[in-house]
Design an enzyme around this catalytic site. Structure first.
Site, mmCIF file in Angstrom:
data_model
loop_
_atom_site.group_PDB
_atom_site.id
_atom_site.type_symbol
_atom_site.label_atom_id
_atom_site.label_comp_id
_atom_site.label_asym_id
_atom_site.label_seq_id
_atom_site.Cartn_x
_atom_site.Cartn_y
_atom_site.Cartn_z
ATOM 1 N N SER A 1 29.631 38.492 45.170
ATOM 2 C CA SER A 1 30.717 39.475 45.159
ATOM 3 C C SER A 1 30.665 40.362 46.402
ATOM 4 O O SER A 1 30.744 39.863 47.522
ATOM 5 C CB SER A 1 30.652 40.287 43.859
ATOM 6 N N ASP B 1 39.173 34.100 37.866
ATOM 7 C CA ASP B 1 38.322 35.268 38.073
ATOM 8 C C ASP B 1 39.206 36.517 38.094
ATOM 9 O O ASP B 1 40.078 36.656 38.947
ATOM 10 C CB ASP B 1 37.582 35.092 39.417
ATOM 11 N N HIS C 1 33.464 36.093 37.186
ATOM 12 C CA HIS C 1 33.107 36.566 38.517
ATOM 13 C C HIS C 1 31.605 36.439 38.790
ATOM 14 O O HIS C 1 31.116 36.914 39.796
ATOM 15 C CB HIS C 1 33.557 38.033 38.619
#
Length: 268
Positions: free
Chosen positions: A98, A221, A249
């Site tokens: 991320s 996501d 995610h």
């Protein structure tokens, strides 16, 4: 200059595995190095693995936290650079989850000799919508509301965000773990990191990335749509986009076999 031993303690650095190539695994917002545990047993057979916690996360030395340094992602990139320097790493492969994909990119642009490749798991350079040219997924007002909820009801915020991030189709255990991880982070530190993560725009950096980069995107996501992965792949010169048939995610936790396989194939 920070003393090497101090950095290793400060960031709770752990090294495992024997391989000639080194993977630096960088955790996402509200997480810690423990989130990589489904990948490390297999990866450690092939590579040397470096795990760490950003200052303010996990078992890092929270006394080293500095609000102004960590008010933007560049401060976290300094942690990455400090760790590489302390371990005398060059040509490592950074695997970022991320926001750490962007933190890693900042470090790789500042000190290109540190990283030979970047692997980005569910990355996003910007979570905000700038229609029509870019849709990061969120209106600024919505993100601001989410950040305000952190102040008003931190546990409620964690319990709302965790299923959204993990993907509601996944086990209550994983969702609970993520929520617990959010809750174990100091709320002031978490809010500072959240603002740096969700309100920033690093799209301009993508063209400056010279390392070959693998983007591992989830088909579904809530935080980073496939269009975000496609945008990143179009901006990063030497990039490959791999869309994985998955929800959520946190692919490294929900689909560790697919992610492990992708990493090994890409690095070898």
């Amino acid at each position: 200059m920070t003393n090497s031993a101090d950095v290793l303690i400060r960031n709770n650095v752990k090294v495992m595995g024997e391989g000639s190539k080194t993977l630096l695994l960088a955790h996402g917002f509200g997480c810690d190095q423990n989130m990589w545990r489904f990948l490390t047993p297999e990866l450690a057979k092939h590579f040397t693995i470096v795990l760490f916690d950003y200052v303010g996360s996990g078992a890092s030395d929270i006394s080293q936290y500095n609000k102004s340094r960590y008010g933007q992602l560049e401060g976290y990139a300094e942690d990455v650079i400090d760790i590489c320097d302390a371990l005398q790493l060059t040509d490592a492969i950074l695997v970022g989850h991320s926001v750490s994909s962007i933190i890693g990119a900042i470090a790789a642009i500042q000190k290109p000799e540190l990283f030979s490749k970047l692997i980005m798991v569910c990355p996003s350079p910007c979570f905000l919508n700038f229609p029509p040219e870019y849709l990061g997924g969120f209106e600024k007002e919505d993100l601001q509301e989410l950040l305000n909820l952190m102040d008003k009801n931190y546990i409620g915020w964690a319990n709302y965000l965790a299923p959204l991030v993990m993907g509601t189709t996944h086990s209550d255990d994983l969702i609970g773990e993520l929520s617990g991880s959010f809750c174990s982070t100091d709320p002031v530190i978490a809010k500072n990191f959240a603002e740096a993560t969700f309100l920033s725009d690093y799209r301009h950096l993508l063209k400056q990335i010279n390392q070959p980069s693998l983007i591992l995107q989830s088909e579904n996501d809530a935080l980073a749509a496939t269009a975000v992965g496609e945008f990143m792949a179009s901006e990063i010169k030497h990039s490959e986009l791999n869309i994985i048939a998955a929800d959520g995610h946190c692919l490294h936790m929900t689909h560790p076999e697919a992610i492990t396989r992708s990493i090994i194939e890409y690095v070898k």
